[in-house]
Design an enzyme around this catalytic site. Structure first.
Site, PDB file in Angstrom:
ATOM      1  N   ASP A  43       8.745  -1.807  -2.455  1.00  0.00           N
ATOM      2  CA  ASP A  43       8.713  -2.054  -3.942  1.00  0.00           C
ATOM      3  C   ASP A  43       7.383  -1.496  -4.569  1.00  0.00           C
ATOM      4  O   ASP A  43       6.995  -1.780  -5.820  1.00  0.00           O
ATOM      5  CB  ASP A  43       8.724  -3.755  -4.116  1.00  0.00           C
ATOM      6  N   SER A  44       6.663  -0.875  -3.682  1.00  0.00           N
ATOM      7  CA  SER A  44       5.564  -0.150  -3.939  1.00  0.00           C
ATOM      8  C   SER A  44       6.167   0.929  -5.031  1.00  0.00           C
ATOM      9  O   SER A  44       5.323   1.669  -5.749  1.00  0.00           O
ATOM     10  CB  SER A  44       4.793   0.660  -2.779  1.00  0.00           C
ATOM     11  N   ASP A  82      12.638  -3.909   0.738  1.00  0.00           N
ATOM     12  CA  ASP A  82      11.942  -4.916  -0.019  1.00  0.00           C
ATOM     13  C   ASP A  82      12.740  -5.781  -0.832  1.00  0.00           C
ATOM     14  O   ASP A  82      13.386  -5.530  -1.494  1.00  0.00           O
ATOM     15  CB  ASP A  82      10.672  -4.412  -0.554  1.00  0.00           C
ATOM     16  N   LYS A 111      12.986  -6.999   4.104  1.00  0.00           N
ATOM     17  CA  LYS A 111      11.402  -7.487   4.266  1.00  0.00           C
ATOM     18  C   LYS A 111      11.259  -8.309   2.913  1.00  0.00           C
ATOM     19  O   LYS A 111      11.462  -8.178   1.755  1.00  0.00           O
ATOM     20  CB  LYS A 111      10.487  -6.076   4.161  1.00  0.00           C
ATOM     21  N   GLU A 113       7.701 -10.825   1.577  1.00  0.00           N
ATOM     22  CA  GLU A 113       6.268 -11.205   1.755  1.00  0.00           C
ATOM     23  C   GLU A 113       5.832 -12.972   1.767  1.00  0.00           C
ATOM     24  O   GLU A 113       6.355 -13.679   1.004  1.00  0.00           O
ATOM     25  CB  GLU A 113       5.648 -10.623   0.352  1.00  0.00           C
ATOM     26  N   GLU A 178      -1.033  -6.402   6.057  1.00  0.00           N
ATOM     27  CA  GLU A 178      -1.434  -5.458   5.452  1.00  0.00           C
ATOM     28  C   GLU A 178      -2.937  -5.877   5.089  1.00  0.00           C
ATOM     29  O   GLU A 178      -3.380  -7.129   4.810  1.00  0.00           O
ATOM     30  CB  GLU A 178      -0.748  -5.635   3.922  1.00  0.00           C
TER      31      GLU A 178
HETATM   32  O1  KIV Z   1       6.018  -1.882  -0.930  1.00  0.00           O
HETATM   33  C1  KIV Z   1       5.593  -1.182   0.183  1.00  0.00           C
HETATM   34  O2  KIV Z   1       5.553   0.020   0.246  1.00  0.00           O
HETATM   35  C2  KIV Z   1       5.308  -2.007   1.249  1.00  0.00           C
HETATM   36  C3  KIV Z   1       4.530  -1.173   2.343  1.00  0.00           C
HETATM   37  C4  KIV Z   1       3.135  -0.659   1.633  1.00  0.00           C
HETATM   38  C5  KIV Z   1       4.248  -1.843   3.465  1.00  0.00           C
HETATM   39  O3  KIV Z   1       5.155  -3.117   1.376  1.00  0.00           O
END
Ligand code: KIV
Length: 259
Positions: A43-44, A82, A111, A113, A178
């Site tokens: 989600d970056s 994510d 994934k 958080e 992280e």
């Molecule tokens: O969203 C993302 O790209 C991430 C990584 C930086 C681990 O969670």
């Protein structure tokens, strides 16, 4: 766990380091697939691709659409997606959204958080046979203001160790750590049987992940945990400038480019 590729990742604990990067499109995924064990549709993308203030603005539809593109470039690596902010607030919501992501993208894993706060949701998804990657330490979906590394106080360190232990016991196949101080990453990596994947979390992790745009020098993000392996921004600038000059001087198109 049914997925053979994911079982192989679990066996990599304390062995060959696990290589992970992010992708938001087929073009990049095709390249990463040759070199990575895990490709994350992170989600970056919110800040990196869409110029958003935070990852909180990323929606389920955005992540699904990018993941569909990424899937087209993947043939061997594990594809993890994510779960966006607020898409896993309850067990039912998390399960329905995870099923939607998996069904529409054919990804290998999801994934989430957090640790203790979401542990019942993680356990529920794993019980439903959904492979989960954890994410502890700095949690971009929960951060307000400037990102600071985690593990400054004893209370913060104890909480992160507890999060790692709970996720590992719940059956996640890997945990992203992280932005935590080196000693803490080492303690966690040594104390759980699950592979740890670091981003700003030292070489003591069982693998490393970076945002691909950062390592290619495409973003303006320059915290110390990033190593820029190229300066694509410069290369693109030079190419576009040459194109502009050629158009203005009528050097493009040439005889070779016409019918
Ligand atoms: O969203 C993302 O790209 C991430 C990584 C930086 C681990 O969670």
């Amino acid at each position: 766990m049914k997925n053979k590729k994911i079982r192989e990742i679990l066996k990599r604990k304390n062995k060959i380091p696990i290589v992970c990067l992010t992708a938001y499109s087929k073009t990049i995924a095709e390249i990463l697939d040759k070199y990575c064990d895990i490709v994350l549709v992170g989600d970056s993308m919110g800040s990196v691709l869409y110029g958003m203030e935070s990852t909180r603005e990323v929606t389920l539809d955005m992540i699904i659409n990018h993941a569909k593109s990424v899937k087209k470039g993947i043939s061997k690596s594990i594809m993890v997606i994510d779960m966006p902010y607020q898409t896993y607030r309850t067990k039912k919501q998390a399960y329905n959204n995870a099923k939607k992501i998996i069904k529409s993208t054919k990804c290998d894993a999801i994934k989430l958080e957090g640790g203790k706060k979401i542990i019942n949701i993680v356990k529920f998804l794993i019980k439903k046979n959904i492979p989960i990657m954890g994410h502890i330490g700095l949690l971009p979906q929960s951060e307000k203001g400037r990102f600071k590394f985690k593990g400054r106080t004893l209370a913060e360190r104890s909480k992160i160790i507890e999060d790692a232990r709970l996720l590992s016991n719940a059956g996640v196949f890997a945990i992203v750590i992280e932005c935590v101080e080196e000693r803490l990453a080492k303690i966690i990596s040594k104390s759980i049987p699950v592979p740890t994947i670091g981003i700003g979390a030292s070489k003591h992790c069982d693998g490393q992940i970076l945002v691909t745009d950062d390592l290619l020098g495409l973003s303006n993000f320059t915290p110390r945990f990033i190593r820029k392996y190229s300066n694509l921004k410069k290369i693109i600038n030079e190419s576009v400038m040459k194109f502009r000059n050629d158009v203005i001087r009528k050097n493009f198109p040439s005889k070779k480019n016409i019918y």
